[in-house]
Design an enzyme around this catalytic site. Structure first.
Site, PDB file in Angstrom:
ATOM      1  N   HIS A 181       0.820  -1.220   0.000  1.00  0.00           N
ATOM      2  CA  HIS A 181       0.000   0.000   0.000  1.00  0.00           C
ATOM      3  C   HIS A 181       0.850   1.265   0.000  1.00  0.00           C
ATOM      4  CE1 HIS A 181      -3.376  -2.683   0.574  1.00  0.00           C
ATOM      5  NE2 HIS A 181      -4.145  -1.668   0.252  1.00  0.00           N
ATOM      6  N   TRP A 195      -5.118  -5.519  -9.133  1.00  0.00           N
ATOM      7  CA  TRP A 195      -4.736  -5.258  -7.738  1.00  0.00           C
ATOM      8  C   TRP A 195      -5.216  -6.396  -6.835  1.00  0.00           C
ATOM      9  CZ3 TRP A 195      -1.497  -2.186  -5.169  1.00  0.00           C
ATOM     10  CH2 TRP A 195      -1.653  -2.059  -3.790  1.00  0.00           C
TER      11      TRP A 195
END
Length: 104
Positions: free
Chosen positions: A22, A76
């Site tokens: 992240h 993702w």
């Protein structure tokens, strides 16, 4: 502006990897989120249960969980599937949370 919250589940021992991925979020994914009206997005971890708590401010009705048909979000999800509890389509298992208190 709407506020959305949901929880997801991190696999045991994956905190550092989750944070690393992240911290390096793909620019095209960040742009997609912003273009979809997500103006704030925070994720917190309860290390006792490996539960992730996500909070978003969004304009409009949907949030990040409504972008699953886009190629970048599917990519993702596949990238994150090895460190999270996921559904058969690689989407994270997520449970929407009801807001029961808000103070401005």
């Amino acid at each position: 502006m709407n506020r959305l919250a949901f929880k997801m589940y991190l696999n045991e021992g994956q905190k550092a990897e989750y944070k690393k991925r992240h911290d390096q979020i793909w620019p095209e994914l960040k742009k997609l989120l912003k273009d979809a009206g997500v103006s704030e997005y925070s994720i917190f971890l309860d290390e006792e249960t490996n539960t992730l708590f996500a909070f978003q401010k969004v304009s409009g009705e949907g949030g990040s969980q409504d972008l699953g048909k886009t190629a970048i979000v599917q990519k993702w999800w596949a990238y994150m599937a090895d460190i999270m509890k996921t559904n058969p389509d690689n989407s994270p298992v997520s449970i929407a949370l009801e807001e029961v208190f808000y103070m401005e």
